[in-house]
Design an enzyme around this catalytic site. Structure first.
Site, PDB file in Angstrom:
ATOM      1  N   VAL A 237    -101.656-157.875  17.284  1.00 53.34           N
ATOM      2  CA  VAL A 237    -100.917-156.634  17.066  1.00 53.34           C
ATOM      3  C   VAL A 237    -101.111-156.202  15.612  1.00 53.34           C
ATOM      4  O   VAL A 237    -100.957-157.004  14.695  1.00 53.34           O
ATOM      5  CB  VAL A 237     -99.412-156.808  17.366  1.00 53.34           C
ATOM      6  CG1 VAL A 237     -98.666-155.510  17.095  1.00 53.34           C
ATOM      7  CG2 VAL A 237     -99.209-157.238  18.808  1.00 53.34           C
TER       8      VAL A 237
ATOM      9  N   ASP B  24     -89.386-162.630  30.713  1.00 52.62           N
ATOM     10  CA  ASP B  24     -89.704-163.316  29.451  1.00 52.62           C
ATOM     11  C   ASP B  24     -88.816-162.786  28.327  1.00 52.62           C
ATOM     12  O   ASP B  24     -89.282-162.505  27.229  1.00 52.62           O
ATOM     13  CB  ASP B  24     -91.180-163.128  29.099  1.00 52.62           C
ATOM     14  CG  ASP B  24     -91.664-164.144  28.056  1.00 52.62           C
ATOM     15  OD1 ASP B  24     -91.006-165.198  27.913  1.00 52.62           O
ATOM     16  OD2 ASP B  24     -92.683-163.883  27.402  1.00 52.62           O
TER      17      ASP B  24
ATOM     18  N   GLY C 297     -99.062-159.734  14.001  1.00 48.92           N
ATOM     19  CA  GLY C 297     -98.849-160.970  14.756  1.00 48.92           C
ATOM     20  C   GLY C 297     -99.967-161.192  15.739  1.00 48.92           C
ATOM     21  O   GLY C 297    -100.854-160.352  15.940  1.00 48.92           O
TER      22      GLY C 297
END
Length: 853
Positions: free
Chosen positions: A548, A659, A541
Site C-alpha cells: 500500500v 477479518d 505498509g
C-alpha cells in the site's frame, strides 16, 4: 583523683543527641552565615515546593540534596545533589557558609568534604536561599540582580534539568552545564555512565553519551524544535522550549506556562533520556517523551550516507545515488558501514537531491551562515567541490540561514512528517536517473531570468494540458457497466470479466440493478505519478496481497493505493472481493473505494487516505496510546459498531467481514474509525443466516470458536471479533499473547475473571486518565463479554449492540462463559527450543499451533 562531670554539659550533650533523631524543618527558605544546617534539618522554598536537606538510603552515607516537597511520591524525587561523589559517612555532618564566603559541607571530623569553590570577592554577610524554582542561591542579602549571584545550584545540574535551568555553555566564564545519570542503582546518586551534553561546535546540538561513546543526538535546533525530535511540539498552554546561541553562550532551556504543572528532563541510570510530567490524579510521574526510543535513535545506526527509517524493512536504506559499502553486512541488516556513491562527482556539473522530512546529519563540523537564504546557500555549496550537502538553519517563516556539510553525511533519519529538507550532492547522471526531487539554485541572473521565462511557459502549457485532460476525464473517466454513455469501455469491462471480478450472470450475485453502479477507472500513469513511481518513501505498509502506497493526485487529493502482488493468488481474490463489495457500500464508518486501475497484469485499488493509519499502530504503542483518551476510545467502539450494523443489516447486501481486527480499523484525521480490507468478506442472501467453508481465513485471536473449529461463519462471527476489539480498546492489550501473572489466561479470560470478581474496572488501560465514566466503561466491558460468548446463539446482534452502547437504560443480560484460550499446556516449559507450542481449548476441542521463534 578522678575528674567530675558537669551536669549541665551532660544535659546539653543528651539533648543534642536527642535532636539528631528527628528531622526539623527550618521555617524559612534562608540560611545565614551565622547558621548551619544539620542532617536532621531542612530549608523550605517560600511556597514549600522544594526542600533542601540531607538524605540517606542506607543510613551509612549522607548527601545534601533538593527534592520536591509538594509531591508525595513513593520514592522521594531528588532533583539535585551537592556531594554526589563524596558522601558523609555519618549523620553528624552539617552545611554552612565559611569565612571565605564558600558553601561547605563539614564532616564528623570538622573537615570540609565539599565546597562551592567560587572565587569572587566575598562580603562577610552572605545568605543561602532556596527558591520555588528549585534553585539554591548564595548571595548578598536583599540582592535580587541575577547577574550578581555569587553561586547557584542551577549552574551545576546533576541528573535533572528543571524549568529555568540551562543546558549548554557560557563562553565568557567557561562553565559547561550538563546532566549526568545516577550510578547503577536508583539509591546511589554518585555520577553514572550516561550524560547529556551540548556540543557548541558548528551548528550546536545535544548528545547523549555512554562514558566516552555517543549513543544519541538531538539534531540541531531548527527554530521550532530539535531536528531529531519531530514530536517536540511546544504547547503554549504548558511548556515552552527555548534554544539560544550567540558569541557569549549557547544553551537549551524550557519554562512552564501552567504553574500547576511539574515537568523535568532527566537521564536515568540505564541511559534513557526522559521528559517526565507529574500527574496529580494518579500521583505518578508520567513518561511524556523519551530517547533513544527505537533503532533509528541509535547514533550512526546506518553509517555514512545511510538513512534510517523505522517504517522501512530493513530500517537502513542508502540515500538515492548511493549503494552499501559492505553489501554482505548490509544484507545481514548491519548498516553501520554506511554507503558509497554510485558515480564519482564532477564538480561543475553536479546536481542536488532534495530529501524531505529528515533529521539533519551531524552538524558539529559544518559551515554556518545565519544571514544567507537557501538559494545563496545552494550556489555556494555548488561552487565548493568539497560541499556534500546543504540545508536551512531554521525552518520558520519559510526557512532561513545556511548550513553546509563538508565530508560524509552521518546519522540521517527519515520521518513520516516533521523533519526538514536536506539537499544532497549527487553526480548529474544520478540526479537524472532518479528524477530531481529538488536541486541546486542557479547562480547567474541571466540563467534565473531564462529559468523564470521557461517556467512560466511550462506552467501555461501544463495548465492547458491539465484543462484538456480534465475535460476529457469529465466525459470519459466515470465508467459504468453499460458500454454506452454510462458504461465501462469494452476493454476495461472485458478485463474485469476475464478476472472474474464481476459475474456476467446477475442472478449469481443477487444483484438486480448493476447498471446503476459507477466506478472510476484510473489511468496507470496517473497512479504512477501520484505515488512518485511507487517510491519506498511513499510506502505505507505491506501484506500478503501486496503493498500500500500513499499518493497525491494532481488536483491535490491524497489517496492510498493498494498495488496487488502479481504472483499472489490471495491478492487477486482480494481484488475481486474489494471491487464487488466496497464499491456498493457507502457509510461514514467504512473506508471508501475511489476507483481501481487495471493495465495488463497490474491491478490496483484506490482508497481515500487515512491520516492516522490503523488503530493498532496507536492502541498498542506505549508512546502513542495516551493520545486515545476514554472519549476517543468510546467513539471508536461506537463507530465500529455502526459500521458493522450497516454491513449486517442496512446495506444492499448482508456482508460478513470475516477479518475484523485492530489493524483493519483505519482512523482519519479526526480519529473517526473506518472498517477496511474486505478481501475475506462474503455476501449473504437476505434469508441466509450462516455458511460453511473449507478454507478458514482470518486472524487468530479474533476468530469465533465455531469458525475456527468448524468453518461455520455468520454475522455472529463478526460480533465475536467486535467483542475482542472492544476489550482490546478498553485495556490497550492484544488478545493474542496476553497472559496474566499466572500465565493461564488470555485477554478474554482475564476480562471474564475480573468481571466475575466484580473488579472489571481493573481492565482499563492505565494510560487513560481518570476523566471517564465508570458506568460507561462497565457497560462497554459487559457488551464486549456478551459479544465473545462461546455459543453463537447467545451473542447479541449488532443492532442490539448499538442500542446497548447508546443507551444507559437498555436492558442487558449477564454474559456467559466466553470462547477463549484457557492457557498454556501444563506440561509446557520455557525452554529455548526452536519452536514453541501453545495449546488452546475452545468448545471442548484442542488445537495446537506451532509458532517459530
Amino acid at each position: 583523683m578522678g575528674g567530675s562531670t558537669n551536669p549541665l554539659s551532660l544535659f546539653l550533650l543528651c539533648f543534642t543527641t536527642f535532636l539528631t533523631l528527628f528531622e526539623v524543618s527550618i521555617s524559612t527558605d534562608t540560611l545565614t552565615s551565622s547558621q548551619s544546617l544539620r542532617t536532621n534539618q531542612t530549608l523550605l522554598s517560600p511556597n514549600a515546593i522544594f526542600e533542601l536537606g540531607f538524605f540517606s538510603y542506607t543510613n551509612s552515607t549522607w548527601y545534601l540534596g533538593i527534592w520536591y516537597k509538594t509531591i508525595h511520591d513513593r520514592d522521594r524525587t531528588v532533583v539535585w545533589v551537592a556531594n554526589r561523589d563524596i558522601p558523609l559517612q555519618t549523620s553528624l555532618g552539617f552545611l554552612k557558609i565559611n569565612d571565605q564566603g564558600n558553601l561547605v559541607i563539614i564532616n564528623q571530623s570538622q573537615k570540609p568534604i565539599w565546597s562551592s569553590n567560587q572565587t569572587t570577592t566575598t562580603p562577610s554577610n552572605l545568605i543561602l536561599q532556596l527558591f520555588d524554582s528549585g534553585n539554591l542561591v548564595l548571595k548578598e542579602p536583599n540582592e535580587n540582580d541575577p547577574k550578581k549571584i555569587l553561586w547557584q545550584s542551577f549552574d551545576y545540574p546533576t541528573d535533572t534539568l528543571l524549568p529555568g535551568m540551562k543546558l549548554g555553555w557560557n563562553f565568557d566564564t567557561g562553565i559547561e552545564k550538563h546532566i549526568t545519570s545516577w550510578s547503577a542503582t536508583n539509591e546511589d546518586p554518585s555520577s553514572g555512565d550516561f550524560s547529556f551534553k551540548l556540543d557548541p561546535r558548528g551548528l550546536p546540538e545535544i548528545f547523549l553519551w555512554n562514558k566516552n561513546q555517543r549513543i544519541y543526538r538531538s539534531g540541531p535546533w531548527n527554530g521550532e524544535r530539535f531536528s531529531g525530535v519531530p514530536e517536540m511540539q511546544p504547547n503554549t498552554d504548558s511548556i515552552k522550549f527555548t534554544f539560544f546561541v550567540d558569541q557569549h553562550e549557547a544553551y537549551y532551556t524550557f519554562s512552564i506556562v501552567n504553574v500547576s504543572l511539574f515537568s523535568r528532563l532527566s537521564v536515568n541510570s540505564i541511559g534513557e533520556l526522559q521528559r517526565l510530567t507529574w500527574i496529580q490524579s494518579t500521583q505518578v510521574w508520567n513518561k511524556f517523551w523519551y530517547a533513544p526510543k527505537d533503532q533509528c535513535d541509535n547514533y550512526k545506526e546506518c553509517g555514512a550516507y545511510g538513512v534510517c527509517d523505522t517504517n522501512a524493512s530493513p530500517v537502513c536504506q542508502c540515500i538515492k545515488g548511493f549503494r552499501p559499502r559492505n553489501p554482505q553486512a548490509w544484507n545481514l541488516r548491519d548498516g553501520s558501514d554506511g554507503c558509497v556513491r554510485n558515480t564519482e562527482l564532477k564538480c561543475g556539473s553536479d546536481g542536488f537531491l532534495r530529501m524531505q522530512n529528515v533529521k539533519l546529519p551531524e552538524t558539529t563540523l559544518v559551515f554556518v551562515n545565519r544571514s544567507m537564504g537557501i538559494v545563496e546557500c545552494g550556489e555556494l555549496c555548488k561552487k565548493n567541490c568539497s560541499c556534500s550537502g546543504y540545508a536551512n538553519v531554521e525552518i520558520v517563516n519559510g526557512g532561513s540561514g545556511c548550513v553546509m556539510w563538508v565530508g560524509e553525511l552521518l546519522d540521517v533519519r527519515k520521518y513520516p512528517s516533521g523533519g526538514q529538507d536536506l539537499y544532497v550532492r549527487l553526480a548529474a547522471s544520478d540526479v537524472d536517473d532518479i528524477g530531481i526531487e529538488g536541486g541546486s539554485h542557479k547562480t547567474s541572473d541571466t540563467i534565473k531570468a531564462v529559468g523564470i521565462i521557461v517556467g512560466v511557459a511550462a506552467f501555461i502549457l501544463l495548465a492547458l494540458a491539465i484543462f484538456i485532460l480534465w475535460k476529457k476525464r469529465k466525459l470519459q473517466c466515470i465508467l459504468k457497466w453499460k458500454t454506452d454513455k454510462r458504461g465501462f469501455s469494452e476493454r476495461s469491462q472485458d478485463l474485469l470479466m476475464n478476472e472474474g471480478v464481476f459475474s456476467s450472470n446477475r442472478e449469481q450475485t443477487g444483484e438486480s440493478n448493476m447498471d446503476d453502479l459507477e466506478l472510476p477507472l484510473f489511468d496507470f500513469n496517473t497512479i504512477t505519478m501520484a505515488t512518485n513511481n511507487f517510491s519506498d518513501e511513499n510506502k505505507l505498509g505491506q501484506g500478503g496481497f501486496g503493498i500500500v502506497y500513499k499518493g497525491r493526485l494532481m488536483e491535490g487529493q491524497n489517496i492510498a493505493v493498494k498495488r496487488l502482488s502479481k504472483n499472489s493468488g490471495q491478492g487477486i481474490d482480494e481484488f475481486k472481493n474489494e471491487v464487488k463489495l466496497i464499491v456498493k457500500l457507502q457509510h461514514r464508518n467504512l473506508v471508501r473505494l475511489l476507483g481501481c486501475s487495471i493495465q495488463m497484469d497490474e491491478k490496483m485499488l484506490v482508497y481515500e487516505y487515512m491520516e492516522n493509519r490503523s488503530l493498532d499502530a496507536i492502541l498498542f504503542d506505549k508512546t502513542k496510546r495516551s493520545s486515545l483518551d476514554w472519549q476517543r476510545r468510546f467513539n471508536i467502539i461506537c463507530g465500529i459498531a455502526r459500521g458493522l450494523l450497516y454491513l449486517h443489516q442496512d446495506s444492499r447486501f448482508r456482508i460478513i467481514h470475516r477479518d475484523l481486527k485492530a489493524s483493519n480499523i483505519l482512523l482519519d484525521k479526526e480519529m473517526n474509525p473506518k472498517i477496511s480490507d474486505f478481501g475475506m468478506a462474503r455476501i449473504f442472501g437476505t434469508d441466509q443466516t450462516e455458511a460453511n467453508t473449507m478454507r478458514v481465513v482470518g486472524t487468530y485471536g479474533y476468530m469465533s470458536p465455531e469458525y475456527a473449529m468448524d468453518g461455520i461463519f455468520s454475522v455472529k462471527s463478526d460480533v465475536f471479533s467486535f467483542g475482542v476489539l472492544v476489550l482490546e480498546i478498553i485495556s490497550g492489550k492484544k488478545n493474542r499473547g496476553f497472559y496474566s501473572a499466572n500465565k493461564e489466561l488470555n485477554l478474554l479470560g482475564h476480562a471474564w475473571k475480573l468481571w466475575k470478581e466484580e473488579n472489571a474496572l481493573e481492565l482499563i488501560d492505565p494510560s487513560i486518565d481518570n476523566s471517564y465514566s465508570e458506568s460507561e466503561v462497565l457497560r462497554c466491558i459487559q457488551v464486549g463479554l456478551l459479544c465473545v460468548q462461546e455459543r453463537a446463539e447467545d451473542r447479541p446482534t449488532m443492532a442490539s449492540v448499538v442500542l446497548m452502547l447508546s443507551s444507559d437504560t437498555a436492558s442487558m443480560s449477564q454474559p456467559k462463559n466466553p470462547g477463549f484460550c484457557l492457557g498454556r499446556n501444563p506440561m509446557e516449559t520455557d525452554s529455548s527450543s526452536s519452536k514453541q507450542e501453545e495449546s488452546c481449548t475452545v468448545n471442548q476441542v484442542t488445537v495446537t499451533m506451532l509458532d517459530a521463534r
